[in-house]
Design an enzyme around this catalytic site. Structure first.
Site, PDB file in Angstrom:
ATOM      1  N   ASP A 121       3.762  -4.788   1.594  1.00 49.19           N
ATOM      2  CA  ASP A 121       4.451  -3.509   1.791  1.00 49.19           C
ATOM      3  C   ASP A 121       3.839  -2.391   0.959  1.00 49.19           C
ATOM      4  O   ASP A 121       3.776  -2.480  -0.270  1.00 49.19           O
ATOM      5  CB  ASP A 121       5.930  -3.657   1.436  1.00 49.19           C
ATOM      6  CG  ASP A 121       6.697  -4.400   2.519  1.00 49.19           C
ATOM      7  OD1 ASP A 121       6.802  -3.857   3.627  1.00 49.19           O
ATOM      8  OD2 ASP A 121       7.172  -5.516   2.252  1.00 49.19           O
ATOM      9  N   ASP A 133      -0.859  -7.658  -1.696  1.00 47.27           N
ATOM     10  CA  ASP A 133       0.520  -7.282  -1.437  1.00 47.27           C
ATOM     11  C   ASP A 133       0.610  -6.815   0.018  1.00 47.27           C
ATOM     12  O   ASP A 133      -0.404  -6.443   0.624  1.00 47.27           O
ATOM     13  CB  ASP A 133       0.892  -6.162  -2.410  1.00 47.27           C
ATOM     14  CG  ASP A 133       2.265  -5.581  -2.140  1.00 47.27           C
ATOM     15  OD1 ASP A 133       3.230  -6.350  -2.055  1.00 47.27           O
ATOM     16  OD2 ASP A 133       2.368  -4.347  -2.008  1.00 47.27           O
TER      17      ASP A 133
END
Length: 294
Positions: free
Chosen positions: A49, A47
């Site tokens: 963010d 991922d």
């Protein structure tokens, strides 16, 4: 439906592009063939963010130039309770941001900070022929611009599988989701082409994440790294998904390095983490305090 999208790094993020298909330019099947050819020992999916970066760029924009943290948190809870889909809540959040995309990128460049261990980890992965692939619910032009700023020129080598953005003639914009799922981007679909062969006859697969949108991806890899103090841990405990906790990418680096060196295995790392979890109730946090859309 075909829309004009912006793609790539800084220059493309501030210009209108010609119409393209709404799918991301990422091609898992192409990368899979490359991976098989180069026979990497591992592939790391992550991922972006709040995982590669210390804070979430979409939350930051919503809180500072959108409708603010109160409404964002309200919608987060609506998603948890099943009243809103992630897809609809995330779009509602982004629609509250009226700042043009180029200005959003410049604002984020001044405020978003890289996880302190990621750059060293990424450099090690490059040296070890271990692909690092970003799998994100965010928008590629923003991710690409921030990665290049925070990591440097070699960040262009990082594959990004994410959503896109459609910029209108008047400068307004909206997110263009990668697929039709309730997430808008079902991350498991991006990883699945890599794990068709049984473990032992393919690269070790790792996933690093922190939030709700990472849950489907967590089931597709050999070992999940879930960020301490974030929602993914709560969901993994609830769904009985094995994981190990990390604070920074230095933790991820150390564990993957040991696995690659044969000092331990993905199963052993996950088992040790579950034992530690049983003795540390603080690791599992109240979801209503922590939930965030990522």
């Amino acid at each position: 439906m075909t829309m004009p999208l912006i793609r790539g790094g800084r220059q493309s993020a501030i210009t209108h592009s010609q119409p393209h298909n709404t799918q991301s330019p990422s091609h898992p099947e192409k990368l899979l063939q490359m991976s098989i050819t180069n026979t990497p020992r591992a592939i790391v999916f992550s991922d972006f963010d709040g995982t590669i970066t210390k804070s979430d760029s979409n939350d930051f924009l919503t809180d500072t130039v959108g409708y603010g943290p109160k409404r964002r948190r309200e919608l987060n809870l609506e998603v948890l309770h099943g009243n809103w889909t992630f897809r609809d809540a995330f779009k509602d959040m982004l629609d509250s941001i009226k700042l043009p995309i180029p200005d959003c990128i410049e604002l984020l460049r001044k405020n978003i900070v890289l996880d302190p261990g990621f750059k060293t980890f990424y450099e090690w992965c490059r040296a070890e022929n271990i692909p690092v692939i970003v799998v994100s619910s965010g928008m590629e032009p923003i991710i690409r611009a921030l990665l290049k700023d925070l990591v440097g020129p070699t960040a262009d080598e990082i594959e990004i599988i994410s959503n896109q953005v459609d910029i209108k003639e008047d400068g307004t914009w909206e997110i263009v989701y990668r697929d039709e799922s309730d997430f808008g981007h079902d991350k498991s679909r991006a990883i699945r082409p890599y794990n068709t062969a049984p473990q032992g006859s393919r690269p070790e697969l790792f996933y690093c994440g922190d939030g709700v949108s990472d849950l489907s991806a967590a089931r597709e890899t050999d070992l999940l790294f879930a960020k301490h103090g974030h929602d993914l841990i709560t969901f993994c405990v609830r769904e009985n998904i094995p994981f190990t906790v990390f604070h920074t990418f230095e933790d991820i680096h150390n564990k993957i390095r040991d696995i690659i060196a044969g000092k331990t295995t993905t199963h052993e790392v996950a088992a040790e983490a579950q034992i530690e979890l049983g003795h540390d109730d603080a690791v599992v946090n109240d979801q209503e305090e922590l939930v965030t859309l990522k």
